[in-house]
Motif scaffolding. Structure first.
Motif, mmCIF file in Angstrom:
data_model
loop_
_atom_site.group_PDB
_atom_site.id
_atom_site.type_symbol
_atom_site.label_atom_id
_atom_site.label_comp_id
_atom_site.label_asym_id
_atom_site.label_seq_id
_atom_site.Cartn_x
_atom_site.Cartn_y
_atom_site.Cartn_z
ATOM 1 N N GLY A 58 28.996 4.047 45.209
ATOM 2 C CA GLY A 58 27.848 4.940 45.068
ATOM 3 C C GLY A 58 28.039 5.975 43.984
ATOM 4 O O GLY A 58 29.074 6.017 43.308
ATOM 5 N N HIS A 59 27.036 6.809 43.823
ATOM 6 C CA HIS A 59 27.059 7.880 42.818
ATOM 7 C C HIS A 59 26.916 9.214 43.543
ATOM 8 O O HIS A 59 25.970 9.404 44.323
ATOM 9 C CB HIS A 59 25.914 7.710 41.823
ATOM 10 C CG HIS A 59 25.948 6.414 41.105
ATOM 11 N ND1 HIS A 59 26.821 6.166 40.067
ATOM 12 C CD2 HIS A 59 25.245 5.274 41.289
ATOM 13 C CE1 HIS A 59 26.639 4.942 39.636
ATOM 14 N NE2 HIS A 59 25.693 4.362 40.365
ATOM 15 N N ALA A 60 27.841 10.127 43.271
ATOM 16 C CA ALA A 60 27.801 11.436 43.917
ATOM 17 C C ALA A 60 28.564 12.454 43.084
ATOM 18 O O ALA A 60 29.483 12.098 42.342
ATOM 19 C CB ALA A 60 28.393 11.363 45.323
ATOM 20 N N VAL A 61 28.155 13.703 43.218
ATOM 21 C CA VAL A 61 28.852 14.830 42.605
ATOM 22 C C VAL A 61 28.986 15.919 43.667
ATOM 23 O O VAL A 61 28.184 15.990 44.601
ATOM 24 C CB VAL A 61 28.119 15.373 41.363
ATOM 25 C CG1 VAL A 61 28.138 14.356 40.228
ATOM 26 C CG2 VAL A 61 26.697 15.793 41.688
ATOM 27 N N ALA A 62 30.007 16.744 43.504
ATOM 28 C CA ALA A 62 30.268 17.814 44.473
ATOM 29 C C ALA A 62 29.850 19.167 43.912
ATOM 30 O O ALA A 62 29.942 19.406 42.707
ATOM 31 C CB ALA A 62 31.752 17.844 44.835
ATOM 32 N N LEU A 63 29.429 20.022 44.806
ATOM 33 C CA LEU A 63 29.152 21.414 44.478
ATOM 34 C C LEU A 63 29.619 22.252 45.655
ATOM 35 O O LEU A 63 29.120 22.094 46.774
ATOM 36 C CB LEU A 63 27.660 21.644 44.230
ATOM 37 C CG LEU A 63 27.242 23.090 43.935
ATOM 38 C CD1 LEU A 63 27.895 23.586 42.646
ATOM 39 C CD2 LEU A 63 25.736 23.202 43.839
ATOM 40 N N ALA A 64 30.592 23.119 45.401
ATOM 41 C CA ALA A 64 31.093 23.999 46.458
ATOM 42 C C ALA A 64 30.309 25.302 46.425
ATOM 43 O O ALA A 64 30.046 25.851 45.357
ATOM 44 C CB ALA A 64 32.580 24.273 46.264
ATOM 45 N N GLY A 65 29.927 25.771 47.604
ATOM 46 C CA GLY A 65 29.223 27.034 47.666
ATOM 47 C C GLY A 65 28.716 27.330 49.055
ATOM 48 O O GLY A 65 28.693 26.467 49.927
ATOM 49 N N ASP A 66 28.316 28.568 49.238
ATOM 50 C CA ASP A 66 27.820 29.081 50.506
ATOM 51 C C ASP A 66 26.293 29.113 50.458
ATOM 52 O O ASP A 66 25.714 29.716 49.552
ATOM 53 C CB ASP A 66 28.379 30.489 50.707
ATOM 54 C CG ASP A 66 28.070 31.087 52.052
ATOM 55 O OD1 ASP A 66 27.053 30.706 52.672
ATOM 56 O OD2 ASP A 66 28.842 31.954 52.484
ATOM 57 N N VAL A 67 25.638 28.456 51.408
ATOM 58 C CA VAL A 67 24.171 28.389 51.389
ATOM 59 C C VAL A 67 23.509 29.751 51.559
ATOM 60 O O VAL A 67 22.311 29.879 51.291
ATOM 61 C CB VAL A 67 23.608 27.407 52.449
ATOM 62 C CG1 VAL A 67 24.029 25.984 52.141
ATOM 63 C CG2 VAL A 67 23.991 27.819 53.857
#
Length: 131
Positions: A58-67
């Motif tokens: 699959g295709h995916a990217v990560a983004l770390a953060g607080d909603v």
């Protein structure tokens, strides 16, 4: 029985993507061709779910953060546009769990008290609406 909608080549942003429900929510559409922006508070966990998705083809990217950070939604949209050129699906899965109903009641009470003072924080409205 109706068939599943064709989601091949769609893109999704999923918050809380590295947890139990979130990771399942990210993996399932990814297995059907949806590209995923995996947003999670834990950067290592976000990277792990992305690795899992990409290893499965699959295709995916990560983004770390607080909603609760108002800038995170802008960053997620920008990342989805840069990485995949589109956004078709939004899954607001991020939250906090608790094993007891009394803790959930306290969380709801807190949201009711703080929600009106922090209208720019969408999570309080989500908690209030879900009671």
């Amino acid at each position: 029985m109706p068939s599943s909608p064709d989601v091949q080549d769609h893109a999704a942003i999923i918050t809380g993507a590295a947890g139990g429900i979130g990771s399942a929510t990210a993996r399932m559409p990814a297995s059907r061709g949806v590209s995923i922006v995996c947003v999670d508070l834990d950067p290592d966990a976000a990277a792990n779910i992305v690795n899992s998705i990409t290893e499965a083809g699959g295709h995916a990217v990560a983004l770390a953060g607080d909603v609760t950070d108002p800038g995170l939604s802008t960053a997620a949209v920008d990342l989805a546009q840069r990485a995949f050129g589109r956004i078709d699906i939004l899954v607001n899965n991020a939250g906090m769990g608790s094993p007891t109903l009394s803790s959930l009641s306290r969380l709801h009470a807190t949201a009711r008290q703080t929600g009106p003072r922090f209208p720019e924080q969408p999570i309080s409205g989500t908690i209030i609406d879900q009671r």
